[in-house]
Design a protein around this motif. Structure first.
Motif: not given
Length: 534
Positions: A375, A377, A400, A390, A387, A397-398, A243-244, A392
């Motif tokens: 997103w 991925n 994976f 994008a 990254h 918002s992410y 995650r971001v 972010i």
């Protein structure tokens, strides 16, 4: 008197779990018969896809997902995805049908002889209720365990004849009361612990902050930004982040740490204190030996997972809620003016022999995607380029996969769109990755789920070619996958498909796809191969 099925459905209603991700078999039909109008059934054509969709749904919606599998074989098919859900810390209740109780002793066809052992160690708890009347309270307990930090999947084996059995009024009321319980999980740190950590940050010559997946998952994003700005701390993402957890356009952001011991230590060289929030210390792979930290450096981990604290190879740990801890820690530093966002443009190379460099393709995708995009991925060899493109900078918002197993991306994207229908979902997938969960395309088409799938096609497992270099295993077979036509396959599943061979065309296709709500779109993009580096 009411039936076990009626009581169990009310338990699920009480917990708000009225979406069921499943692939039905004969042992599940007694639960699914006369399916209630207030429930939604999302069909996947293979069990790993079913769990992957539930994974994305739970992470995007912030709720607990419900899965219905087909006894032992269905559980076996789903195990890789359940392992990913465990690594992702996804709250999930996985139910599986079981043969009728009268034929369990003889292990009749479709009996699961060891239901509590089969899904281990991928789940937090596995259980088969000893009596039919125990099914509703077992469901209630399963939800509580799934939602107890660290979140994760739990597993219930449910004999098919239990659902027609009756429960007494007292048993039914007890199950509903158990389901209605609300448990708050917010372990605050001791004030003296926070003061001591603030003192260590203040005394450090050069402290650095490393953030992990649980920052985003626990709602600690804003507190982490406040701490970094007030204390003037540079910020790295933990290696292999799923995650971001810090805005990538922030001037204090330094990037993602390399996932190997020696290179990671070298990346932190010059820092004498490493404060890790919401991450494992650390998610290493491949094995490149070296010091865990630069010489003379110390580390402090803030985590709500006691097991994570125990298995760290180095440093001290504070087991407490990350958001509460970081918020309290930030209060020890004076307020400052917010940092302005940076604008680092991406230099995009030109098309090479009809194929785009990955960075060019991803920049084109990012240009066409709306700002509020969620997103997903699963293009492992192109994570740095993703990254960079994008950027972010908003929480949630992410997505994976933290587990490292392929098959998460396409399925999770469908679930994420169902869990957050107000947001556009763009899945960036490798052409190798997408085929681990290709059946998710059918679900997206059948349920008109408007996911935008962008497949970066280079006809190889590029990430494995990189590992082959690192591990001196050149010449290994099975790393090239020629002859795939994902656009044709997607069309066969009912998904509108396009092939983009230029950056401008790709941007337009993404913009058009994310601007409509009529169903899924797949965009196949030929790309060159750029192997990662440590």
């Amino acid at each position: 008197m009411r039936t076990v099925r009626e009581s169990a459905l009310d338990v699920l209603r009480t917990r708000g779990m009225t979406t069921v991700f499943g692939n039905p078999g004969s042992t599940e039909l007694p639960f699914l018969k006369r399916f209630p109008d207030d429930f939604r059934y999302v069909l996947g054509l293979q069990e790993a896809v079913v769990v992957g969709m539930a994974d994305g749904y739970a992470l995007a919606s912030g709720t607990t997902a419900l899965v219905n599998l087909h006894t032992g074989p269905g559980t076996g098919n789903a195990m890789g995805a359940i392992l990913n859900a465990r690594a992702n810390r996804t709250p999930m209740v996985v139910t599986a049908g079981q043969q009728v109780r009268a034929m369990l002793t003889m292990e009749a066809l479709l009996a699961n002889p060891q239901p509590a052992q089969l899904p281990q160690p991928a789940v937090k708890w596995a259980y088969e209720p000893p009596r039919p009347a125990d099914v509703p309270p077992a469901l209630a307990r399963a939800v509580q365990l799934a939602e107890t930090p660290p979140h994760g999947p739990v597993y219930l084996s449910l004999p098919m004849d239990d659902f027609g059995a009756t429960v007494t009024e007292e048993e039914d009321q007890a199950a509903q009361a158990t389901a209605a319980r609300r448990v708050e999980h917010a372990t605050a740190p001791l004030p003296e612990t926070v003061r001591a950590l603030a003192g260590r940050v203040e005394r450090a010559r050069s402290a650095v902050l490393v953030v992990g997946d649980d920052v985003d998952a626990s709602g600690a994003w804003e507190s982490v930004v406040r701490l970094a700005e007030r204390a003037g701390l540079p910020v790295w993402s933990a290696p292999a982040s799923a995650r971001v957890s810090f805005p990538h356009g922030h001037p204090l952001y330094r990037g993602e740490l390399p996932p190997a011991i020696g290179p990671l230590s070298r990346a932190l060289d010059g820092h004498d204190l490493v404060v890790v929030v919401g991450a494992q210390v650390f998610r290493y792979y491949p094995y490149v030996p070296g010091r865990y930290l630069p010489e003379g450096a110390e580390l402090v981990l803030v985590t709500r997972d006691p097991e994570e604290a125990a298995k760290a190879p180095v440093g001290d740990a504070v087991v407490a809620d990350p958001a509460a801890t970081v918020q309290a820690l930030a209060a020890h530093f004076p307020d400052r003016e917010p940092y302005p966002a940076t604008d680092r443009s991406v230099c995009a190379p030109q098309t090479v022999d009809g194929a785009l460099p990955p960075g060019t393709a991803l920049a084109a995708v990012a240009e066409g995607a709306p700002a509020e995009t969620l997103w997903v991925n699963e293009s492992p060899s192109n994570v740095p380029q993703f990254h960079e493109a994008a950027r972010i900078s908003t929480p949630g918002s992410y997505l994976f996969s933290a587990g490292g197993g392929l098959g998460f991306g396409a399925a999770a994207a469908v679930g994420a769109q169902l869990g957050a229908p107000h947001r556009p979902v763009v899945a960036v997938l490798g052409d190798g990755s997408v085929h681990y969960a290709v059946q998710a395309l059918w679900t997206a088409a059948a349920y008109h789920v408007p996911v935008t799938f962008v497949v970066l096609s280079n006809a190889r497992y590029a990430i494995l070619q990189w590992f082959a270099q690192l591990e001196h295993a050149q010449g290994a077979p099975g790393l090239d996958i020629p002859g795939l036509d994902i656009a044709a396959i997607a069309t066969g599943y009912g998904v509108r498909s396009f092939r983009a061979e230029g950056a401008g065309e790709l941007t337009k296709l993404v913009r058009d796809a994310t601007g409509q709500h009529e169903g899924p779109v797949l965009i196949d993009v030929p790309v060159t191969t750029e192997l990662p580096s440590l």
